[in-house]
Each structure stands twice: as C-alpha cells, then as structure tokens.
Design a protein around this motif. Structure first.
Motif, short mmCIF file in Angstrom:
data_model
loop_
_atom_site.label_atom_id
_atom_site.label_comp_id
_atom_site.label_asym_id
_atom_site.label_seq_id
_atom_site.Cartn_x
_atom_site.Cartn_y
_atom_site.Cartn_z
N LEU A 1 12.94 13.35 0.34
CA LEU A 1 12.70 12.30 -1.05
C LEU A 1 11.45 12.55 -1.42
N MET A 2 10.12 11.69 -0.42
CA MET A 2 8.85 11.26 -0.86
C MET A 2 8.75 12.67 -0.85
N LYS A 3 8.69 14.02 -0.68
CA LYS A 3 7.85 14.86 -0.65
C LYS A 3 7.85 15.66 -2.69
N ASP A 4 6.65 15.83 -3.00
CA ASP A 4 6.18 15.40 -3.61
C ASP A 4 6.18 14.61 -5.09
N ARG A 5 6.47 13.71 -4.45
CA ARG A 5 6.78 12.44 -5.40
C ARG A 5 5.69 11.35 -4.73
N THR A 6 4.46 10.40 -5.76
CA THR A 6 4.61 9.71 -5.80
C THR A 6 5.37 7.94 -4.95
N SER A 7 5.04 8.02 -4.03
CA SER A 7 6.22 6.64 -2.90
C SER A 7 5.12 5.54 -2.59
N LEU A 8 6.20 4.67 -2.93
CA LEU A 8 5.55 3.03 -2.18
C LEU A 8 6.69 3.10 -1.78
N VAL A 9 5.77 2.86 0.06
CA VAL A 9 6.73 2.73 1.27
C VAL A 9 6.55 0.98 1.66
N ILE A 10 7.54 0.24 1.56
CA ILE A 10 7.71 -1.58 2.41
C ILE A 10 7.97 -0.64 3.94
N ALA A 11 7.39 -0.95 5.02
CA ALA A 11 7.75 -0.63 5.88
C ALA A 11 8.28 -1.58 7.27
N HIS A 12 9.23 -1.80 7.72
CA HIS A 12 9.08 -3.19 8.61
C HIS A 12 8.80 -2.27 10.11
N ARG A 13 8.86 -1.00 10.79
CA ARG A 13 8.39 -0.49 11.39
C ARG A 13 7.40 0.36 11.06
N LEU A 14 6.21 0.11 11.66
CA LEU A 14 5.01 0.79 11.57
C LEU A 14 4.91 2.12 11.57
N SER A 15 5.87 2.55 12.59
CA SER A 15 5.96 3.79 13.33
C SER A 15 6.38 5.03 12.54
N THR A 16 6.81 4.27 11.09
CA THR A 16 7.48 4.71 10.58
C THR A 16 6.18 5.69 8.95
N ILE A 17 5.16 4.70 8.82
CA ILE A 17 4.80 4.94 8.23
C ILE A 17 2.45 5.77 8.34
N ILE A 18 2.49 5.49 9.93
CA ILE A 18 1.58 5.62 10.47
C ILE A 18 0.76 7.43 9.17
N THR A 19 1.89 8.01 8.97
CA THR A 19 1.00 9.29 7.33
C THR A 19 0.76 9.18 6.90
N ALA A 20 1.41 8.03 6.10
CA ALA A 20 0.83 7.42 5.01
C ALA A 20 -0.84 7.43 4.01
N ASP A 21 -0.81 8.42 3.17
CA ASP A 21 -2.23 8.45 2.48
C ASP A 21 -3.00 7.17 2.61
N ARG A 22 -2.51 5.72 2.60
CA ARG A 22 -3.35 4.14 2.71
C ARG A 22 -1.85 3.78 2.86
N ILE A 23 -2.42 2.53 3.69
CA ILE A 23 -1.63 1.12 4.09
C ILE A 23 -2.28 -0.42 3.43
N LEU A 24 -1.79 -0.56 2.65
CA LEU A 24 -2.40 -1.80 2.15
C LEU A 24 -1.67 -3.43 2.82
N VAL A 25 -2.55 -3.78 2.88
CA VAL A 25 -2.24 -4.85 4.46
C VAL A 25 -2.25 -5.71 3.54
N MET A 26 -1.10 -6.81 3.49
CA MET A 26 -0.68 -8.04 2.11
C MET A 26 -0.62 -9.61 3.12
N LYS A 27 -1.58 -9.99 2.74
CA LYS A 27 -0.75 -12.47 3.71
C LYS A 27 -0.48 -12.66 2.64
N ASN A 28 0.14 -13.87 2.75
CA ASN A 28 -0.36 -15.04 1.34
C ASN A 28 -0.06 -14.03 -0.20
#
Length: 588
Positions: free
Chosen positions: A527-554
C-alpha cells in the motif's frame, strides 16, 4: 453529552415552519380539502333527511318519499365515503412525502457535521431523531386538515339546527364555548408529555444500541441479568409516560360528552314540550336533535385533532433543534479542487479539543515531501492521532496553517481533499454488506477485476476465495464474521482501490497477533509503495525503514530524524525503543 440549544416554543411559528414542507403538494392538499367539504356537506344533509323521513314517510304516509329518501340517503353515504377515502389517501400521501423529505434533510445535515459533534452526542439519540421524531411530524398537516374538516362539518350542522329552530339552536350551542377548556388545557399537557415521550424513546434507542453493540462485554462479565434490570427501568419509564398520555388524551372525551349531554338534555326538555303542545312536528324535532348530536361529535374530534397536532409539534421541536440551530453547523467547505498531493506542510499549527483546555498540538512545524515515508512515535497522549487527523480536516486547527501544495487546506473542497487521502486505522470498520461492496466503498463504477486485484495486493484474495459466496459474502455488522487480521486486510484493499496519493496509517497492526501482523505488514508495504505516507506506529520495528521519524511528547515534536540518528541523539526515542525491545526479549 452536549445539549442542543432549544428553539422558541411558539406553536404558531413552529406549525408554520412544519407546514412549509407540505407546500410542494398543493394539488393533493386541494383535492383533500374538496373531499373534506364533501364529507362536511353530506354529514349535514344526512341530518336534515331525518325530518322528511319522519314527517312525510312515517306520519303523512307519502309513498313517493318512501322511494326518494332511502335513495338520497344511499347517495349521501356513497359521496361521504368517497370523500373520506380521498381525503385520507391524499393526506397520507402528503404525510409520507414530507416524512421522506424531512428524513433526507436531517440525515443530510447530520452526516455532514464535524467529528466533534459525534463525539459529544450519542448515536442512539441521533437515530431516534431521524426515525421517531420525524415520524411524529408526519401527522401535523393531517391533524390540521382533520380540524378544518370537523370545523366545516360543525358549520354545516349549525346551519341545519338554526334552519330548523333558531331559538332552540341558540340555547343548544351556548354550551359549546365550554369545549374550549379541554381543547386548550389537555392540548398543552399532551404537548409536554409528547416531548418527554420522544426523549424517553431516544434514551431507549441509545440503551439498545449501546448494549447490543457491546454484547461481547456484557457476556464476558456475565451481566445479562444486570442489563435486563436496566432495560426494565427504561421500558417502565416509557410505559408510565404512555399511561399518562392515555389518561390526559382520554379525559377530554368524557368531558366533551358531558358538555354535549347538557346541551342535548336542554333541547329534549324544551323541544319535547313544543312537540307535545303541537308547536313543532316530530320530524323537525328529531332532525334537529340528530344534527345536534352530530354537532358535538366534530367538537370532540377537534380535541382529538389538537392532541395529534401537539404530538406532531413535540417531534418537530426536536427535529428543528438540529436543522435550525445556529450552533450546529456542517463542515465548512473550500472552493479549490485538489488534483494530487506533492507536499504537506504544518506551519505553527496549534490545536485544542476544548477552547479552554490544554492544546493537544503546540506550534507544529513539519514539511513532508512527495513520496516520503514519515513515521510518528511517542507515548500515549502525545498527539500522534490528532496530528494526522488534521490533514483530512477531521478537525480544524485554532492557529497556524496546514498547506497542501502550498494551498491552505481550508481553501480546498472537502471532497477533493479527502479523495486524495487514504486512511487505515487500528479500528478496522466494515459495513454490514458484501466483501466486494466494502472494498469498493465510494469507488463508484470499479470493475470486479479491480476489486480482486486490490484484494490480492492486500493478501486478502486467498481467504475471500475460501468463503462459499466469495466476494459476495456478507461480513456482518462491523465485520463481525471475520477475524481481526481479515478485517484489516479488507480495509487495506479498500485503501488500495481508492489509490490516493497520501496515505495515513494509524497503528494499523496494533490490535493483531504476531502471525496476522506479519501478513498485514506485507499488505501495508504494498500500500505504501510510491505513496506519501504518514505512519503512526505502536511497534517501532515496523517503522525502522522510514525516511524520517517524528518523536512527539505532550503535543509537540521534540525530535526528528532517521532511526539510527534518533537512537544516537534522542533520549525519549531511546527509552521507547529500549522498553519495547527489552519486553520482546523477555517474551522470547
């Protein structure tokens, strides 16, 4: 739950507002009014026929009248029946058409209200407004027309009694003003009780919708008896109120009969003395009495019509609370059409669910390029879901701008914006229809081949083919007949078929077991192939290959980068990563 702002209760204004919906059916109403006049005229004529029947047939022994009067009475009854049937048919037709239109308008508004409205209301209450409250309005015009018919019948019968004996008629109708007491008094009470009844029916609908939807929880806690007791309380409240309505509604009838009996008693005493004295014929007297008896009946029916009208206005109040309330407004649409998505930018975006509360997002500044895979992580309550929900404008930010291709998202039409965004969330919602219809939801005119290709890419085709009805299998309410992994793969197929350039994944695998997660994760990669993707991940193992990771708090983005850079430089990301993988190692 938020309260609706109540509209003015002026009955005349409310009635005018309601009757406007009947305006397109003027011809049907005109036919009904003509039929109503026929009913009124034939009722008066039937009363008048008693005089020649008694005087000319039974007293004067006139054989010619013996043939004419029964035939005339037959014609009057035939005309009256045809008139009543025509009136009821056309009134029912108008009522059903207005019922259809009002339900359409109410649903059209409710379905276009923002998500915040749904978060503050109960689904059962909204269902009750669309189904039950609107149904009450249907009776408004028929009640008005019924009242007019009874009034015209009264006029026709008054003509007969005054024609027969003006002096006696004057004394007989002196008691009629007393009929205004039950008409007004009981009408007001029924209006209040009708409003309460609609509220209680709404509460019952809410109760049933909630308990049936949560039946697994009820059974898991073995609380069937507790729910039975709860239902009996709700049911008892409706029954008690219905009894009050019956008491109030039925009280008017005996009072009206008592008023009528008083008038008729005076007439019999005075008229009988005149007949005995030879000043009046028996036929004239009995024709007068018959017309008078018939006269009190429409007076009673006027009260009944008023009772029906008050119930209709009680339903109208609740319907127009939604349709006319200035506080309940549909989502604001833009004018520009979005064709494709090249860039998404958050510029100083601040958002709060409650204007007086703490911001859920604070001063967000993020730029997302076309084809970029951006993951969002953080502890619970950090604002991750809120962040992605602002993109399709499920909510409106209070400060800052969200730009898509450099255009403020609020300037875009909602349809074009949302057509360019595909969402797969942890709540894999399916409609109670076939698998094919669920996959093709909102994708009008797509072929069976396209549906199957989407299912194959989502690794769903194999399990779908195992069902006896294949793609025509009905999944049940919320997809109850499928496993969690199967439901999620169907929502991915739905997103694939939509083929939107911007993809939002909101913890799409968090509720799945390891085996299902592995299959679903493969489908998500497709599904993500050739698409702009915003991914909220519960398991970090699924987003290790992301181009960029945003870390949020409060509600704020405290760090961003690749997995490797965040492990080296972000203490919060390090802690999240360590907690998750240490827990995983302990399980192993």
């Amino acid at each position: 739950m938020a309260k609706f702002k109540k509209l003015p209760k002026n009955s005349v204004k409310l009635l005018k507002r309601t009757l406007k919906y009947f305006a397109p059916y003027k011809m049907s109403i005109l036919i009904s009014l003509i039929a109503m006049a026929v009913v009124a005229a034939t009722t008066g004529a039937s009363a008048y026929l008693i005089k020649p029947a008694l005087d000319d047939i039974f007293i004067n022994k006139n054989s010619e009248y013996l043939m004419l009067i029964p035939f005339a009475y037959f014609l009057l009854v035939l005309a009256k029946g045809a008139g009543r049937y025509s009136q009821n048919y056309f009134m029912t037709f108008c009522g059903l058409k207005v019922l259809e239109q009002l339900r359409n308008e109410l649903f059209d508004k409710i379905i276009c209200l923002p998500l915040k409205f749904y978060e503050e209301q109960q689904v059962g209450m909204l269902m009750s407004r669309v189904v039950n409250d609107v149904a009450e309005i249907r009776g408004s015009l028929p009640a008005v027309v019924k009242g007019i018919r009874q009034f015209l019948t009264m006029v026709a019968l008054l003509f007969v009694v005054f024609y027969q004996d003006p002096y006696l008629a004057t004394w007989a109708v002196l008691v009629l003003p007393l009929a205004l007491f039950p008409f007004i008094h009981f009408g007001r009470k029924l209006r209040k009780l009708g409003k309460k009844n609609q509220v209680l029916i709404s509460a019952m609908t809410i109760f049933l919708q909630e308990k049936f939807s949560g039946i697994r929880v009820v059974k898991a806690f073995a609380n069937e008896e507790g729910e039975k007791a709860g239902f009996r309380v709700e049911n008892s409240r409706i029954a008690r109120l219905a009894l009050k309505q019956t008491i109030v509604g039925q009280m008017s009838s005996p009072i009206m009969e008592l008023i009528g009996a008083t008038g008729i008693g005076l007439v019999i005493w005075y008229g009988g003395s005149q007949v005995i004295a030879g000043q009046q014929t028996a036929g004239t007297f009995f024709s007068f009495v018959a017309a008078l008896v018939m006269l009190y009946d429409p007076v009673k029916e006027l009260t009944s019509a008023n009772n029906s009208l008050q119930k209709a206005l009680a339903g109208a109040e609740r319907v127009f609370e939604i349709l006319d309330s200035p506080e309940i407004v549909v989502e604001q649409d833009g004018t520009q059409i979005l064709e494709e998505v090249h860039e998404v930018s958050f510029n100083d975006v601040t958002f709060s669910y409650d204007k007086t509360g703490q911001p859920a997002l604070k001063n967000i500044n993020i730029n997302i390029k076309e084809g970029e895979k951006v993951a969002i992580v953080g502890p619970s309550g950090a604002g991750k879901t809120t962040f992605v929900n602002l993109v399709p404008r499920f909510y409106e930010q209070q400060e800052g701008q969200i730009l898509i291709n450099g255009i403020d998202s609020r300037s875009l039409t909602l349809k074009s914006l949302r057509k360019n965004v595909a969402i797969v969330s942890q709540d894999a919602f399916l409609f109670d229809t076939t698998i094919a219809d669920n996959i093709a939801y909102s994708s009008e005119g797509c072929s069976k081949e396209a549906i199957e290709n989407a299912a194959k890419a989502a690794f769903a085709h194999e399990f779908i083919s195992e069902f006896p009805n294949g793609y025509d299998t009905v999944v049940g309410e919320r997809g109850v007949r499928l496993s969690g992994g199967q439901k999620q793969r169907l929502t991915i197929a739905r997103a694939l078929l939509k083929d939107a350039p911007l993809l939002i994944l909101d913890e799409a695998t968090s509720a799945l077991d390891s085996e299902s997660e592995k299959v679903v994760q493969q489908a998500l990669e497709n599904l993500m192939k050739d698409r702009t993707s915003l991914v909220i991940a519960h398991r970090l193992s699924t987003i290790i290959t992301a181009d960029r990771i945003l870390v949020m708090k409060n509600g704020a983005v405290v760090d961003e980068g690749t997995h490797e850079s965040l492990l080296a430089n972000s203490s919060l990301y390090q802690r999240l990563y360590t907690l998750q993988f240490e827990s995983h190692e302990e399980l192993l």
